[in-house]
Write an enzyme that holds these catalytic residues in place. Structure first.
Site, short mmCIF file in Angstrom:
data_model
loop_
_atom_site.label_atom_id
_atom_site.label_comp_id
_atom_site.label_asym_id
_atom_site.label_seq_id
_atom_site.Cartn_x
_atom_site.Cartn_y
_atom_site.Cartn_z
N GLU A 133 -3.29 0.79 -3.68
CA GLU A 133 -3.94 0.51 -2.39
C GLU A 133 -4.01 -0.99 -2.12
O GLU A 133 -4.55 -1.41 -1.11
CB GLU A 133 -5.38 1.05 -2.40
CG GLU A 133 -5.49 2.55 -2.32
CD GLU A 133 -5.62 3.04 -0.88
OE1 GLU A 133 -5.39 2.22 0.03
OE2 GLU A 133 -5.92 4.21 -0.69
N LYS A 160 0.87 -1.19 0.00
CA LYS A 160 0.00 0.00 0.00
C LYS A 160 0.90 1.23 0.00
O LYS A 160 1.64 1.46 0.96
CB LYS A 160 -0.90 -0.03 1.24
CG LYS A 160 -1.81 1.18 1.41
CD LYS A 160 -2.78 0.91 2.56
CE LYS A 160 -3.46 2.16 3.09
NZ LYS A 160 -4.40 2.76 2.15
N THR A 162 -2.59 6.81 0.19
CA THR A 162 -3.83 6.88 0.96
C THR A 162 -4.63 8.04 0.41
O THR A 162 -4.07 9.01 -0.11
CB THR A 162 -3.58 7.02 2.48
OG1 THR A 162 -4.84 6.99 3.17
CG2 THR A 162 -2.84 8.30 2.82
C1 LIG Z 1 -8.77 8.69 10.71
C2 LIG Z 1 -8.24 7.65 9.83
O1 LIG Z 1 -7.48 6.84 10.27
N1 LIG Z 1 -8.66 7.71 8.54
C3 LIG Z 1 -8.32 6.87 7.52
C4 LIG Z 1 -8.71 7.26 6.25
C5 LIG Z 1 -8.37 6.47 5.20
N2 LIG Z 1 -7.69 5.30 5.40
C6 LIG Z 1 -7.33 4.47 4.25
O2 LIG Z 1 -6.83 5.24 3.16
C7 LIG Z 1 -7.31 4.70 1.93
C8 LIG Z 1 -8.20 5.62 1.17
O3 LIG Z 1 -9.07 6.29 1.98
C9 LIG Z 1 -8.00 3.47 2.26
O4 LIG Z 1 -7.08 2.45 2.25
C10 LIG Z 1 -8.51 3.83 3.65
O5 LIG Z 1 -8.88 2.77 4.37
C11 LIG Z 1 -7.32 4.91 6.68
O6 LIG Z 1 -6.69 3.85 6.88
N3 LIG Z 1 -7.63 5.71 7.73
#
Ligand SMILES: CC(=O)Nc1ccn([C@@H]2O[C@H](CO)[C@@H](O)[C@H]2O)c(=O)n1
Length: 105
Positions: A72, A19, A22
């Site tokens: 991702e 990954k 983000t």
């Molecule tokens: C507060 C907090 O932790 N927020 C987030 C926000 C996003 N993400 C990851 O980023 C990518 C695109 O959104 C995906 O892989 C999501 O799951 C995360 O892990 N944590």
């Protein structure tokens, strides 16, 4: 602030280099290229990595592509589902590209 959090289900993908991006909303768009961030789990606030920001690029939901999904380690369907879950009403995002810093923490 030199801190970012991820849901812990993404920890292994970040640590094994699968990954490399983000996708965040405006509230987390202030990171700058070359900046080094401490990476914590969202659920337990545990430090598990350091990353260096490569780029921060605006993107709309409709512009998300297979390439983003690959970065991702997901399918595009999965990625769109995850983003809708986290940000149900948002359409404008930022792709934060990063590399893992290989140093013990
Ligand atoms: C507060 C907090 O932790 N927020 C987030 C926000 C996003 N993400 C990851 O980023 C990518 C695109 O959104 C995906 O892989 C999501 O799951 C995360 O892990 N944590």
């Amino acid at each position: 602030m030199n801190k970012i959090t991820f849901f812990s289900r993404f920890e292994s993908d970040i640590l094994n280099g699968k990954k490399t991006i983000t996708i965040r909303d405006k509230s987390e768009s202030y990171f700058k290229p070359t900046q080094i961030l401490d990476v914590f789990t969202n659920e337990t606030d545990r430090l598990f990595a350091k990353i260096q920001v490569i780029s921060v690029t605006p993107i709309s939901f409709d512009q998300l592509s297979e390439q983003h999904a690959q970065q991702e380690n997901m399918t595009l369907e999965q990625l769109k589902g995850v983003i809708k879950e986290i940000y149900p009403t948002e359409n404008q995002f930022f792709v934060i590209e990063f590399k893992l810093i290989n140093e013990p923490i």
